[in-house]
Design a protein around this motif. Sequence first.
Motif, PDB file in Angstrom:
ATOM      1  N   ARG A 157     -18.830 107.082  68.963  1.00  0.00           N
ATOM      2  CA  ARG A 157     -19.369 106.497  70.195  1.00  0.00           C
ATOM      3  C   ARG A 157     -18.350 106.525  71.341  1.00  0.00           C
ATOM      4  NH1 ARG A 157     -23.302 108.271  68.742  1.00  0.00           N
ATOM      5  NH2 ARG A 157     -24.743 107.237  67.333  1.00  0.00           N
ATOM      6  N   ASP A 158     -17.080 106.639  71.028  1.00  0.00           N
ATOM      7  CA  ASP A 158     -16.074 106.790  72.090  1.00  0.00           C
ATOM      8  C   ASP A 158     -16.316 108.065  72.894  1.00  0.00           C
ATOM      9  OD1 ASP A 158     -14.754 104.451  71.396  1.00  0.00           O
ATOM     10  OD2 ASP A 158     -13.150 105.478  70.297  1.00  0.00           O
ATOM     11  N   LEU A 159     -16.827 109.106  72.246  1.00  0.00           N
ATOM     12  CA  LEU A 159     -17.073 110.378  72.935  1.00  0.00           C
ATOM     13  C   LEU A 159     -18.547 110.640  73.228  1.00  0.00           C
ATOM     14  CD1 LEU A 159     -14.608 112.925  71.277  1.00  0.00           C
ATOM     15  CD2 LEU A 159     -14.379 111.674  73.428  1.00  0.00           C
ATOM     16  N   SER A 160     -19.437 109.905  72.604  1.00  0.00           N
ATOM     17  CA  SER A 160     -20.862 110.151  72.839  1.00  0.00           C
ATOM     18  C   SER A 160     -21.675 108.921  72.478  1.00  0.00           C
ATOM     19  CB  SER A 160     -21.338 111.331  71.990  1.00  0.00           C
ATOM     20  OG  SER A 160     -22.715 111.537  72.206  1.00  0.00           O
ATOM     21  N   ALA A 161     -22.420 108.442  73.439  1.00  0.00           N
ATOM     22  CA  ALA A 161     -23.250 107.257  73.209  1.00  0.00           C
ATOM     23  C   ALA A 161     -24.496 107.570  72.386  1.00  0.00           C
ATOM     24  CB  ALA A 161     -23.662 106.647  74.546  1.00  0.00           C
ATOM     25  N   ASP A 162     -24.891 108.831  72.345  1.00  0.00           N
ATOM     26  CA  ASP A 162     -26.168 109.139  71.709  1.00  0.00           C
ATOM     27  C   ASP A 162     -26.158 110.276  70.696  1.00  0.00           C
ATOM     28  OD1 ASP A 162     -25.721 111.160  73.515  1.00  0.00           O
ATOM     29  OD2 ASP A 162     -27.644 110.983  74.527  1.00  0.00           O
ATOM     30  N   ALA A 163     -24.999 110.785  70.330  1.00  0.00           N
ATOM     31  CA  ALA A 163     -24.951 111.860  69.332  1.00  0.00           C
ATOM     32  C   ALA A 163     -25.450 111.336  67.994  1.00  0.00           C
ATOM     33  CB  ALA A 163     -23.531 112.387  69.177  1.00  0.00           C
ATOM     34  N   PRO A 164     -26.357 112.044  67.338  1.00  0.00           N
ATOM     35  CA  PRO A 164     -26.791 111.591  66.016  1.00  0.00           C
ATOM     36  C   PRO A 164     -25.660 111.725  65.000  1.00  0.00           C
ATOM     37  CG  PRO A 164     -27.682 113.770  66.487  1.00  0.00           C
ATOM     38  CD  PRO A 164     -26.993 113.299  67.737  1.00  0.00           C
ATOM     39  N   ILE A 165     -25.582 110.749  64.113  1.00  0.00           N
ATOM     40  CA  ILE A 165     -24.604 110.789  63.019  1.00  0.00           C
ATOM     41  C   ILE A 165     -25.405 110.814  61.727  1.00  0.00           C
ATOM     42  CG2 ILE A 165     -22.634 109.700  61.910  1.00  0.00           C
ATOM     43  CD1 ILE A 165     -22.270 108.090  64.569  1.00  0.00           C
ATOM     44  N   HIS A 166     -25.385 111.939  61.048  1.00  0.00           N
ATOM     45  CA  HIS A 166     -26.127 112.110  59.804  1.00  0.00           C
ATOM     46  C   HIS A 166     -25.243 111.688  58.637  1.00  0.00           C
ATOM     47  CE1 HIS A 166     -28.961 114.274  62.268  1.00  0.00           C
ATOM     48  NE2 HIS A 166     -28.010 115.122  62.623  1.00  0.00           N
ATOM     49  N   VAL A 167     -25.772 110.859  57.770  1.00  0.00           N
ATOM     50  CA  VAL A 167     -25.052 110.403  56.585  1.00  0.00           C
ATOM     51  C   VAL A 167     -25.709 111.059  55.378  1.00  0.00           C
ATOM     52  CG1 VAL A 167     -24.357 108.425  55.198  1.00  0.00           C
ATOM     53  CG2 VAL A 167     -24.455 108.225  57.689  1.00  0.00           C
ATOM     54  N   ALA A 168     -24.909 111.772  54.590  1.00  0.00           N
ATOM     55  CA  ALA A 168     -25.438 112.516  53.451  1.00  0.00           C
ATOM     56  C   ALA A 168     -24.703 112.145  52.171  1.00  0.00           C
ATOM     57  CB  ALA A 168     -25.311 114.020  53.696  1.00  0.00           C
ATOM     58  N   ALA A 169     -25.401 112.298  51.075  1.00  0.00           N
ATOM     59  CA  ALA A 169     -24.823 112.105  49.747  1.00  0.00           C
ATOM     60  C   ALA A 169     -23.987 113.337  49.394  1.00  0.00           C
ATOM     61  CB  ALA A 169     -25.941 111.917  48.725  1.00  0.00           C
ATOM     62  N   PRO A 170     -23.127 113.239  48.382  1.00  0.00           N
ATOM     63  CA  PRO A 170     -22.301 114.387  47.996  1.00  0.00           C
ATOM     64  C   PRO A 170     -23.086 115.671  47.695  1.00  0.00           C
ATOM     65  CG  PRO A 170     -21.435 112.420  46.998  1.00  0.00           C
ATOM     66  CD  PRO A 170     -22.748 112.027  47.646  1.00  0.00           C
ATOM     67  N   ASP A 171     -24.341 115.552  47.292  1.00  0.00           N
ATOM     68  CA  ASP A 171     -25.145 116.748  47.009  1.00  0.00           C
ATOM     69  C   ASP A 171     -25.766 117.338  48.271  1.00  0.00           C
ATOM     70  OD1 ASP A 171     -27.267 115.058  47.614  1.00  0.00           O
ATOM     71  OD2 ASP A 171     -28.243 115.241  45.658  1.00  0.00           O
ATOM     72  N   GLY A 172     -25.528 116.707  49.428  1.00  0.00           N
ATOM     73  CA  GLY A 172     -26.062 117.202  50.696  1.00  0.00           C
ATOM     74  C   GLY A 172     -27.356 116.567  51.132  1.00  0.00           C
ATOM     75  N   THR A 173     -27.936 115.725  50.309  1.00  0.00           N
ATOM     76  CA  THR A 173     -29.176 115.040  50.680  1.00  0.00           C
ATOM     77  C   THR A 173     -28.901 114.054  51.816  1.00  0.00           C
ATOM     78  OG1 THR A 173     -29.967 115.168  48.417  1.00  0.00           O
ATOM     79  CG2 THR A 173     -31.053 113.563  49.858  1.00  0.00           C
ATOM     80  N   VAL A 174     -29.602 114.198  52.917  1.00  0.00           N
ATOM     81  CA  VAL A 174     -29.393 113.306  54.052  1.00  0.00           C
ATOM     82  C   VAL A 174     -30.035 111.955  53.729  1.00  0.00           C
ATOM     83  CG1 VAL A 174     -29.778 112.933  56.518  1.00  0.00           C
ATOM     84  CG2 VAL A 174     -29.280 115.224  55.652  1.00  0.00           C
ATOM     85  N   LEU A 227     -19.413 114.794  72.138  1.00  0.00           N
ATOM     86  CA  LEU A 227     -19.901 115.281  70.851  1.00  0.00           C
ATOM     87  C   LEU A 227     -21.403 115.456  70.909  1.00  0.00           C
ATOM     88  CD1 LEU A 227     -17.870 113.045  68.372  1.00  0.00           C
ATOM     89  CD2 LEU A 227     -17.376 115.387  69.117  1.00  0.00           C
ATOM     90  N   GLU A 228     -21.885 116.538  70.296  1.00  0.00           N
ATOM     91  CA  GLU A 228     -23.326 116.771  70.202  1.00  0.00           C
ATOM     92  C   GLU A 228     -23.904 116.136  68.952  1.00  0.00           C
ATOM     93  OE1 GLU A 228     -23.954 120.971  70.366  1.00  0.00           O
ATOM     94  OE2 GLU A 228     -23.635 121.058  72.531  1.00  0.00           O
ATOM     95  N   ALA A 229     -23.149 116.156  67.843  1.00  0.00           N
ATOM     96  CA  ALA A 229     -23.647 115.611  66.580  1.00  0.00           C
ATOM     97  C   ALA A 229     -22.479 115.449  65.617  1.00  0.00           C
ATOM     98  CB  ALA A 229     -24.697 116.536  65.964  1.00  0.00           C
ATOM     99  N   ALA A 230     -22.723 114.636  64.595  1.00  0.00           N
ATOM    100  CA  ALA A 230     -21.716 114.406  63.556  1.00  0.00           C
ATOM    101  C   ALA A 230     -22.425 114.258  62.219  1.00  0.00           C
ATOM    102  CB  ALA A 230     -20.918 113.139  63.866  1.00  0.00           C
ATOM    103  N   ALA A 231     -21.670 114.518  61.152  1.00  0.00           N
ATOM    104  CA  ALA A 231     -22.191 114.314  59.795  1.00  0.00           C
ATOM    105  C   ALA A 231     -21.061 113.797  58.925  1.00  0.00           C
ATOM    106  CB  ALA A 231     -22.731 115.619  59.213  1.00  0.00           C
ATOM    107  N   VAL A 232     -21.398 112.895  58.030  1.00  0.00           N
ATOM    108  CA  VAL A 232     -20.427 112.392  57.062  1.00  0.00           C
ATOM    109  C   VAL A 232     -21.066 112.465  55.683  1.00  0.00           C
ATOM    110  CG1 VAL A 232     -21.063 109.963  57.413  1.00  0.00           C
ATOM    111  CG2 VAL A 232     -18.828 110.530  56.496  1.00  0.00           C
ATOM    112  N   VAL A 233     -20.302 112.954  54.727  1.00  0.00           N
ATOM    113  CA  VAL A 233     -20.747 113.035  53.336  1.00  0.00           C
ATOM    114  C   VAL A 233     -19.955 111.995  52.565  1.00  0.00           C
ATOM    115  CG1 VAL A 233     -20.827 114.471  51.272  1.00  0.00           C
ATOM    116  CG2 VAL A 233     -21.397 115.449  53.505  1.00  0.00           C
ATOM    117  N   THR A 234     -20.675 111.110  51.899  1.00  0.00           N
ATOM    118  CA  THR A 234     -20.040 109.977  51.251  1.00  0.00           C
ATOM    119  C   THR A 234     -20.825 109.525  50.035  1.00  0.00           C
ATOM    120  OG1 THR A 234     -19.279 107.703  51.620  1.00  0.00           O
ATOM    121  CG2 THR A 234     -21.252 108.387  52.818  1.00  0.00           C
ATOM    122  N   GLU A 235     -20.150 108.832  49.150  1.00  0.00           N
ATOM    123  CA  GLU A 235     -20.840 108.216  48.021  1.00  0.00           C
ATOM    124  C   GLU A 235     -21.410 106.857  48.406  1.00  0.00           C
ATOM    125  OE1 GLU A 235     -18.417 108.225  44.516  1.00  0.00           O
ATOM    126  OE2 GLU A 235     -18.033 110.366  44.676  1.00  0.00           O
TER     127      GLU A 235
END
Length: 121
Positions: free
Chosen positions: A98-115, A77-85
């Motif tokens: 992390r099973d597929l990538s030790a260093d891919a950034p995982i961006h966590v964003a609010a429902p409005d898209g704000t990281v 994986l190159e990157a991931a994002a999750v949108v959550t409350e």
Amino acid sequence: MFESPDLGPPAHLDAEDTKLVTLARGARARAGAVEGAAVRDQDGRTYAAATVALPSLTMTALQLAVASAAAAGATKLEAAAVVTEASTLDGPGHAVVRDLSADAPIHVAAPDGTVLGTVAA
């Protein structure tokens, strides 16, 4: 048991990572789910998913997005994002990325898209 990783400061998102947040928001909205997630594999293909909560199966959005990528043949994986409350990244979602990538950034964003933050490792 999986621990929730600490969120670092929000990383600057390039156009491809911004697309992941958009896809995650769309998956969450379509399903009316608690979370939406999207990942990008080594070939630039993207996979989006929403939380699944059935009597016999429960998966976080990030687990399902990674499972979809793996089922399609992704090996990294190159990157991931999750949108959550929530204000944190769930431990199982972090672990499966992390099973597929030790260093891919995982961006966590609010429902409005704000990281809210980025988990780098």
